[in-house]
Write an enzyme that holds these catalytic residues in place. Structure first.
Site, PDB file in Angstrom:
ATOM      1  N   HIS A 192       0.813  -1.220   0.000  1.00  0.00           N
ATOM      2  CA  HIS A 192       0.000   0.000   0.000  1.00  0.00           C
ATOM      3  C   HIS A 192       0.847   1.271   0.000  1.00  0.00           C
ATOM      4  O   HIS A 192       0.319   2.374  -0.213  1.00  0.00           O
ATOM      5  CB  HIS A 192      -0.936   0.003   1.213  1.00  0.00           C
ATOM      6  CG  HIS A 192      -2.289   0.571   0.936  1.00  0.00           C
ATOM      7  ND1 HIS A 192      -2.482   1.726   0.204  1.00  0.00           N
ATOM      8  CD2 HIS A 192      -3.524   0.142   1.275  1.00  0.00           C
ATOM      9  CE1 HIS A 192      -3.766   1.984   0.121  1.00  0.00           C
ATOM     10  NE2 HIS A 192      -4.436   1.039   0.758  1.00  0.00           N
TER      11      HIS A 192
ATOM     12  N   ASP B 164      -2.546   2.771  -4.556  1.00  0.00           N
ATOM     13  CA  ASP B 164      -3.801   2.537  -3.843  1.00  0.00           C
ATOM     14  C   ASP B 164      -4.636   1.478  -4.556  1.00  0.00           C
ATOM     15  O   ASP B 164      -4.266   0.961  -5.618  1.00  0.00           O
ATOM     16  CB  ASP B 164      -4.586   3.841  -3.713  1.00  0.00           C
ATOM     17  CG  ASP B 164      -3.831   4.881  -2.901  1.00  0.00           C
ATOM     18  OD1 ASP B 164      -3.296   4.508  -1.840  1.00  0.00           O
ATOM     19  OD2 ASP B 164      -3.765   6.048  -3.346  1.00  0.00           O
TER      20      ASP B 164
END
Length: 446
Positions: free
Chosen positions: A418, A422
């Site tokens: 992450h 995204d």
């Protein structure tokens, strides 16, 4: 006296673990005689001696991990033998297939500490190194029928691999050792998966305390565990899963199944199509072909895709398809098949498993539904190709009328970092792969 050092066994290898010494202090050694076994990351290699003489001191014991260039032992060099160019000069790498040493006049002397199970007897009194033992066992060979070309008639890894190749050519091999498609080459199949039988239950004598027994991790299991623990601690893992209708690919596979097998010698599976789709998607979604470093994202120009191979439940290894974007579907299939065979025969070198920019974990051959794989650091994502099965799906004709048909359907599950991007970016990448698998004209490529 001369220093025997750990050589550079691959362009990215910086350390190794000495797993076996085939010689001990006071033993005579000859040039090219197998001297020790070393593990670097996931590759076990038998390393030959670069000099002749007598070992006077071993500085690195078995099980110790040391840096490349570390002095392993001191050797009193024979007067009639060439001395290395410089003290501590590294011998030539031996990470790939070993060339058989020429017969020598000095017979191999077995160190006392290796006279039992470390250098095995094969029920015929012949000494076998751990790697040779493993290959003989995995391919159901009879060591008594093998001709040893090593020092003192010892059977080398090259001898065993030659025997395996000969059996493959003559078709004399049967049973479990018959040539089959490797896990890396066998992508998910819509038929019911055939799962190999588990290891036989232990006898009562093997339960050391009556209720349990201890099995130490092998080097691959230990290194994989360390790498995975580090990956989870470094990367904030997220998971995105997308369903794929493989019917487009399935129709092409059916049409080309027989001629492909006749030409290539193995099955045309889903995996080459998946890899080709991944490689194409990496070109459009470059943040997936990257690694996190120095507080930012380093995006790679080359698309080097690693595909995990199962080593008969002994661990995993990830050989790398370098510059996969330059390969056709057939080229991808050939490269994967060749790398998978070499992986299972323990013939990969360190360079074969280095330099990957994206990894595929091929669990579908075992009939998995969805797998949350752990990222192979320092990459930013790993894709799991899970099982494909025949399922009812809703389709629409050109007039918008809906109907239910049976197609080959499966999941693609991607674990991703992450920090790098995204969820929308991850979904876009998987969507690209999905559309290519479902809509691309694969028949034209074959």
């Amino acid at each position: 006296m001369a220093d025997l050092v750990l050589p550079q066994l691959g362009e990215t290898v910086t350390e190794g673990t000495i797993t076996r010494w085939f010689k001990g202090v006071g033993d005579a050694i000859t040039v090219d005689e197998l001297l020790y076994e070393v593990s670097t990351d996931k590759v076990d290699s038998e390393v030959p001696s670069p000099m002749a003489g007598v070992i006077t001191e071993i500085l690195v014991p078995e099980g110790e991990t040391i840096d490349v260039g570390t002095v392993l032992a001191i050797v009193e060099v024979s007067h009639d033998a060439p001395v290395p160019d410089a003290v501590g000069a590294a011998p030539a790498p031996a990470a790939t297939e070993q060339q058989a040493p020429p017969p020598a006049a000095v017979p191999a002397v077995t160190p006392p500490e290796l006279a039992s199970d470390d250098l095995a007897d094969d029920r015929h009194g012949r000494l076998l190194s751990p790697v040779v033992r493993r290959l003989v066992r995995e391919h159901n060979l009879d060591a008594a029928t093998l001709v040893g070309t090593g020092v003192g008639g010892r059977i080398t890894r090259a001898d065993v691999l030659d025997a395996i190749d000969e059996l493959g050519r003559t078709g004399l091999r049967d049973g479990p050792s018959a040539p089959v498609s490797s896990p890396a080459a066998d992508a998910p199949t819509p038929t019911r998966p055939v799962v190999p039988a588990p290891v036989a239950a232990a006898s009562a004598a093997e339960w050391t305390d009556g209720d349990s027994r201890f099995e130490p991790f092998n080097n691959i299991r230990r290194r994989t565990g360390e790498h995975m623990v580090r990956s989870v601690s470094i990367s904030p893992h997220a998971l995105t899963v997308m369903e794929v209708d493989y019917e487009n690919v399935e129709q092409v596979r059916r049409a080309h199944r027989d001629p492909w097998r006749a030409a290539e010698g193995y099955s045309l599976t889903y995996l080459p199509f998946i890899v080709a789709s991944v490689v194409d998607a990496l070109g459009h979604w470059p943040r997936l072909n990257a690694s996190v470093s120095d507080g930012g994202l380093r995006i790679h120009r080359r698309r080097n895709v690693g595909v995990a191979v199962d080593l008969d439940y002994d661990g995993l290894i990830v050989p790398v398809l370098r510059d996969a974007d330059s390969l056709s579907v057939r080229g991808i299939a050939r490269s994967m098949n060749e790398l998978a065979q070499r992986a299972r025969e323990r013939r990969l070198g360190p360079d074969d498993i280095s330099g990957g920019t994206f990894t595929i974990s091929n669990n579908g051959s075992f009939g998995t539904y969805t797998t949350a794989a752990i990222i192979n650091q320092p990459q930013v994502a790993v894709l799991s190709t899970d099982g494909v099965a025949r399922r009812p799906v809703v389709v629409s004709d050109r007039f918008g009328n809906e109907g239910i048909v049976v197609h080959s359907v499966g999941h693609l599950a991607m674990g991703w970092d992450h920090r790098a991007f995204d969820g929308s970016y991850a979904a876009g990448f998987l969507g690209h792969i999905k559309r290519m698998l479902e809509d691309h004209d694969w028949g034209a490529e074959l």
